[in-house]
Design a protein around this motif. Structure first.
Motif, PDB file in Angstrom:
ATOM      1  N   ASP A 196     -10.675  55.494 -56.912  1.00  0.00           N
ATOM      2  CA  ASP A 196     -10.279  56.200 -55.693  1.00  0.00           C
ATOM      3  C   ASP A 196     -11.438  57.036 -55.178  1.00  0.00           C
ATOM      4  O   ASP A 196     -12.410  57.287 -55.883  1.00  0.00           O
ATOM      5  CB  ASP A 196      -8.958  56.963 -55.841  1.00  0.00           C
ATOM      6  CG  ASP A 196      -9.014  58.171 -56.757  1.00  0.00           C
ATOM      7  OD1 ASP A 196     -10.125  58.573 -57.137  1.00  0.00           O
ATOM      8  OD2 ASP A 196      -7.943  58.704 -57.071  1.00  0.00           O
ATOM      9  N   HIS A 202     -15.384  50.563 -44.986  1.00  0.00           N
ATOM     10  CA  HIS A 202     -14.566  51.383 -44.068  1.00  0.00           C
ATOM     11  C   HIS A 202     -14.927  52.865 -44.134  1.00  0.00           C
ATOM     12  O   HIS A 202     -14.044  53.714 -43.977  1.00  0.00           O
ATOM     13  CB  HIS A 202     -13.067  51.262 -44.381  1.00  0.00           C
ATOM     14  CG  HIS A 202     -12.568  49.876 -44.577  1.00  0.00           C
ATOM     15  ND1 HIS A 202     -12.433  48.977 -43.543  1.00  0.00           N
ATOM     16  CD2 HIS A 202     -12.152  49.230 -45.692  1.00  0.00           C
ATOM     17  CE1 HIS A 202     -11.961  47.834 -44.017  1.00  0.00           C
ATOM     18  NE2 HIS A 202     -11.776  47.956 -45.307  1.00  0.00           N
ATOM     19  N   TRP A 203     -16.172  53.231 -44.412  1.00  0.00           N
ATOM     20  CA  TRP A 203     -16.518  54.639 -44.632  1.00  0.00           C
ATOM     21  C   TRP A 203     -16.144  55.527 -43.447  1.00  0.00           C
ATOM     22  O   TRP A 203     -15.611  56.627 -43.604  1.00  0.00           O
ATOM     23  CB  TRP A 203     -18.007  54.770 -44.985  1.00  0.00           C
ATOM     24  CG  TRP A 203     -18.455  56.185 -45.229  1.00  0.00           C
ATOM     25  CD1 TRP A 203     -19.414  56.871 -44.558  1.00  0.00           C
ATOM     26  CD2 TRP A 203     -17.952  57.087 -46.244  1.00  0.00           C
ATOM     27  NE1 TRP A 203     -19.548  58.137 -45.084  1.00  0.00           N
ATOM     28  CE2 TRP A 203     -18.658  58.298 -46.111  1.00  0.00           C
ATOM     29  CE3 TRP A 203     -16.968  56.986 -47.220  1.00  0.00           C
ATOM     30  CZ2 TRP A 203     -18.424  59.401 -46.934  1.00  0.00           C
ATOM     31  CZ3 TRP A 203     -16.727  58.091 -48.041  1.00  0.00           C
ATOM     32  CH2 TRP A 203     -17.454  59.272 -47.886  1.00  0.00           C
ATOM     33  N   LEU A 220     -12.549  56.197 -43.511  1.00  0.00           N
ATOM     34  CA  LEU A 220     -12.221  57.152 -44.577  1.00  0.00           C
ATOM     35  C   LEU A 220     -12.488  58.590 -44.122  1.00  0.00           C
ATOM     36  O   LEU A 220     -11.701  59.489 -44.384  1.00  0.00           O
ATOM     37  CB  LEU A 220     -13.036  56.847 -45.845  1.00  0.00           C
ATOM     38  CG  LEU A 220     -12.310  56.046 -46.913  1.00  0.00           C
ATOM     39  CD1 LEU A 220     -11.936  54.672 -46.423  1.00  0.00           C
ATOM     40  CD2 LEU A 220     -13.132  55.946 -48.179  1.00  0.00           C
ATOM     41  N   ILE A 224      -8.222  58.807 -51.567  1.00  0.00           N
ATOM     42  CA  ILE A 224      -7.991  57.596 -50.779  1.00  0.00           C
ATOM     43  C   ILE A 224      -8.295  56.383 -51.645  1.00  0.00           C
ATOM     44  O   ILE A 224      -9.272  56.389 -52.399  1.00  0.00           O
ATOM     45  CB  ILE A 224      -8.894  57.574 -49.526  1.00  0.00           C
ATOM     46  CG1 ILE A 224      -8.637  58.828 -48.680  1.00  0.00           C
ATOM     47  CG2 ILE A 224      -8.645  56.320 -48.685  1.00  0.00           C
ATOM     48  CD1 ILE A 224      -9.538  58.949 -47.466  1.00  0.00           C
ATOM     49  N   LEU A 247      -8.752  52.024 -51.572  1.00  0.00           N
ATOM     50  CA  LEU A 247      -9.016  50.917 -50.642  1.00  0.00           C
ATOM     51  C   LEU A 247      -8.292  49.694 -51.157  1.00  0.00           C
ATOM     52  O   LEU A 247      -8.631  49.169 -52.215  1.00  0.00           O
ATOM     53  CB  LEU A 247     -10.515  50.634 -50.606  1.00  0.00           C
ATOM     54  CG  LEU A 247     -11.345  51.728 -49.982  1.00  0.00           C
ATOM     55  CD1 LEU A 247     -12.817  51.526 -50.300  1.00  0.00           C
ATOM     56  CD2 LEU A 247     -11.125  51.727 -48.485  1.00  0.00           C
ATOM     57  N   PRO A 286      -7.648  51.133 -46.227  1.00  0.00           N
ATOM     58  CA  PRO A 286      -7.578  52.463 -46.825  1.00  0.00           C
ATOM     59  C   PRO A 286      -6.163  53.052 -46.788  1.00  0.00           C
ATOM     60  O   PRO A 286      -5.448  52.896 -45.790  1.00  0.00           O
ATOM     61  CB  PRO A 286      -8.497  53.303 -45.932  1.00  0.00           C
ATOM     62  CG  PRO A 286      -9.291  52.340 -45.124  1.00  0.00           C
ATOM     63  CD  PRO A 286      -8.493  51.086 -45.024  1.00  0.00           C
TER      64      PRO A 286
END
Ligand code: ADP
Ligand code: MG
Length: 292
Positions: A161, A232-233, A236, A256, A258, A264
């Motif tokens: 995570d 997907h930074w 996030l 979070i 993924l 996410p």
């Protein structure tokens, strides 16, 4: 170094200690009335979903002892699911079920549970064995997150995570927690997971700590932990920023995960986020420009 010079050196590096966190961040920025929103994972889930942020799907909430035996029927159509205490922390009491055996269930750490053993575990959860302050609790049964293949080389069995510390809606520091053989499929540092620092601009992992040791290689998979770009930074960071709207807590830690197919999701929110994230990043929280 003697303890006094260590304390001085840490202060010089801007490392936030327990008293600083409690007195300068939690007390002024986290209203007590908002703690219940994050201390109960059933409430957090509902709240996040209402704000349009994905969470692992809730299959069942077990609140009273006579519902315990219904569990088997509630999960009859599923091979995989997760059982956890609604008011748990540190990964305690979580069972990640990955399949069936002839007599019951198989967990991610390789252990097995007969129907009766899982019922017994649920009754312990309800009795408050794993809950904050030992109060009676509820058990959550939810979707088992399928980790993103990107982490395959650096996660031993469980789901990594991403913990992000958010101050007044601004993400200030992050770490990826990687499960190890020792952590039994959970990504909690106290269970033995690795914590890697993260470059906030690019979302790329740095070196890691396990306990107080700096590690560059995952002890079970043998692969380097640094240099992985978290997918997907940007999303996030957006979710982290939104978490302030969701709870109104000025200083919080958001976890979070993924999911391979669903992207996410918020796993949980913490009003008292731990300080080891600073060790993972080899940096103090105080000098972060947004926190001063
Ligand atoms: N739905 C899930 N699917 C897969 N793994 C999970 C799930 N929920 C929890 N875990 C594993 O257990 C760890 C701890 O879960 P979390 O919900 O954050 O509880 P805690 O409050 O005890 O830290 C996660 O980091 C993850 O590795
Ligand atoms: Mg957690």
């Amino acid at each position: 170094m003697n303890p006094i010079s260590i304390a001085k050196a840490l202060r010089a590096r801007g490392v936030l200690g327990l008293n600083g966190r409690n007195g300068e961040f939690m007390l002024p920025y986290n209203a007590r009335s908002r703690y219940p929103l994050v201390d109960d994972k059933v409430l957090t889930k509902a709240l996040a979903a209402r704000h349009g942020v994905a969470v692992p799907e809730l299959y069942a909430v077990i609140e009273i002892p006579h519902q315990i035996r219904e569990l088997h029927a509630r999960v009859a159509a599923r091979h995989e699911f997760v059982v956890k205490p609604a008011r748990g922390s540190g990964g305690e009491g979580i069972v990640v079920v990955t399949g069936r055996t002839s007599e019951g269930y198989r967990a991610i750490d390789g252990s097995t549970y007969t129907h009766e053993e899982l019922e017994f575990h649920l009754s312990n959860i309800l009795a408050g064995v794993y809950s904050l302050g030992g109060e009676p609790d509820k058990a959550i049964v939810e979707y088992r997150v399928q980790f993103d293949p990107l982490f395959e080389r650096v996660a031993y069995r469980g789901v990594p995570d991403v913990r992000i510390i958010v101050f007044l809606g601004v993400p200030v520091m992050a770490m990826v927690r990687l499960p190890t053989r020792k952590s039994g499929g959970k990504a909690n540092l106290h269970q033995g997971a690795l914590g890697t620092g993260v470059c906030m601009d690019t979302g790329t992992t740095l070196s890691a700590v396990q306990g107080t040791r700096i590690v560059d290689i995952h002890p079970d998979t043998g692969n380097p932990v640094a240099g992985i770009r978290i997918p997907h930074w940007q999303r996030l960071l957006e979710i982290a920023a939104r978490s302030y709207e969701i709870t109104g807590l000025g200083y919080q830690g958001i976890d979070i995960v993924l999911d391979r197919d669903r992207g996410p999701m918020i796993l949980e929110l913490n009003a008292r986020p731990g300080l080891a994230i600073q060790i993972a990043n080899r940096a103090g929280l105080r000098p972060r420009p947004w926190i001063r």
